[in-house]
Scaffold this active site. Structure first.
Site, mmCIF file in Angstrom:
data_model
loop_
_atom_site.group_PDB
_atom_site.id
_atom_site.type_symbol
_atom_site.label_atom_id
_atom_site.label_comp_id
_atom_site.label_asym_id
_atom_site.label_seq_id
_atom_site.Cartn_x
_atom_site.Cartn_y
_atom_site.Cartn_z
ATOM 1 N N LYS A 86 0.862 -1.197 0.000
ATOM 2 C CA LYS A 86 0.000 0.000 0.000
ATOM 3 C C LYS A 86 0.892 1.238 0.000
ATOM 4 O O LYS A 86 1.809 1.349 0.812
ATOM 5 C CB LYS A 86 -0.892 0.016 1.252
HETATM 6 C C1 E4P Z 1 -7.364 0.910 4.698
HETATM 7 O O1 E4P Z 1 -6.787 0.761 3.655
HETATM 8 C C2 E4P Z 1 -7.352 2.213 5.406
HETATM 9 O O2 E4P Z 1 -6.078 2.409 5.913
HETATM 10 C C3 E4P Z 1 -8.378 2.251 6.481
HETATM 11 O O3 E4P Z 1 -9.559 1.621 6.070
HETATM 12 C C4 E4P Z 1 -8.643 3.632 6.993
HETATM 13 O O4 E4P Z 1 -9.726 3.532 7.853
HETATM 14 P P1 E4P Z 1 -10.109 4.687 8.911
HETATM 15 O O5 E4P Z 1 -10.649 5.842 8.136
HETATM 16 O O6 E4P Z 1 -11.132 4.040 9.788
HETATM 17 O O7 E4P Z 1 -8.838 5.007 9.633
#
Ligand code: E4P
Length: 227
Positions: A86
């Site tokens: 990522k």
């Molecule tokens: C996943 O890829 C993200 O990092 C995550 O879903 C962010 O979620 P949040 O907005 O609850 O921190």
């Protein structure tokens, strides 16, 4: 639609894997830090729990393009096949996505808030893009609609890039994207549990059990059919 767990708590991952048809786990630096565990031990433990065939998304923490590329190579080297790197889709991240994708590393452009970010991520060679549905909602826009717009762009141009929608706070947001045909969603454990957390389901099952036992006693079908 693939369903992933957006969490690094190993007990929760084991619990959810037992119950639901889970396709993998996604992490980010905050999710890892929340566990206070050694990140390498933790990620190897998650990989062991989910097995080598499931998807594991791990985010780079370096902030410059060169460092992100080095992070990405280290992530796939350590965690093996079906590991996705990522990478935040800012100017440094896009350079890293282009470089890593050329080397055959599977990348996911994360922190996607706008449809044009999804276009840039896909055009740079990433196989996944992760829009943050609830965070977009909190900015005063419609997260579901932005993701649908992203999907239209990817489809209309035939990009080999799937949307992995993230940052959900309720199952309605997931439902709307499932109906639209989004490729993957990643959800926190409580959001996944809420897919089937419904007192009507429990009542229906209790009624079936009570009605059957009132006539046949506390027997299973196996007890009855094998007697
Ligand atoms: C996943 O890829 C993200 O990092 C995550 O879903 C962010 O979620 P949040 O907005 O609850 O921190």
């Amino acid at each position: 639609m693939k369903l992933l767990i957006d969490d690094a708590n190993v007990q929760e991952i084991e619990r959810l894997m037992k119950i639901y048809p889970i396709d993998g786990v996604t992490t980010n630096p905050t999710i890892i830090a929340r566990t206070k565990k050694d990140p390498k031990d933790l990620l190897l433990e998650i990989r062991r729990i989910i097995g080598k065939d499931k998807l594991l998304f791990v985010q780079s923490v370096a902030t410059d393009a060169e460092g992100i590329v080095e992070d990405g190579l280290a992530i796939v080297e350590c965690l093996g096949e079906n590991t996705v790197v990522k990478i935040p889709c800012n100017t440094e991240g896009l350079q890293a996505i282009k470089a890593l994708s050329k080397k055959g590393v599977v990348c996911c452009g994360t922190t996607a808030y706008t449809a044009l970010q999804a276009y840039l991520v896909a055009h740079s060679g990433a196989k996944y893009v992760a829009p943050y549905v609830n965070r977009i909602d909190n900015m005063g826009f419609n997260g579901v609609e932005v993701v649908q717009q992203m999907q239209n762009i990817l489809d209309n141009h035939g990009y080999d890039c799937q949307i992995m929608a993230a940052s959900f706070k309720n199952s309605q947001q997931v439902l709307e994207l499932c109906e639209y045909g989004i490729g993957l969603v990643t959800c926190a454990p409580d959001v996944i549990d809420n897919f089937i957390n419904n007192p009507s389901i429990d009542k229906a099952v209790d009624d079936f059990t009570k009605n059957f036992e009132a006539v046949y006693g506390e027997k299973t079908m196996k007890d009855i059919l094998n007697s």
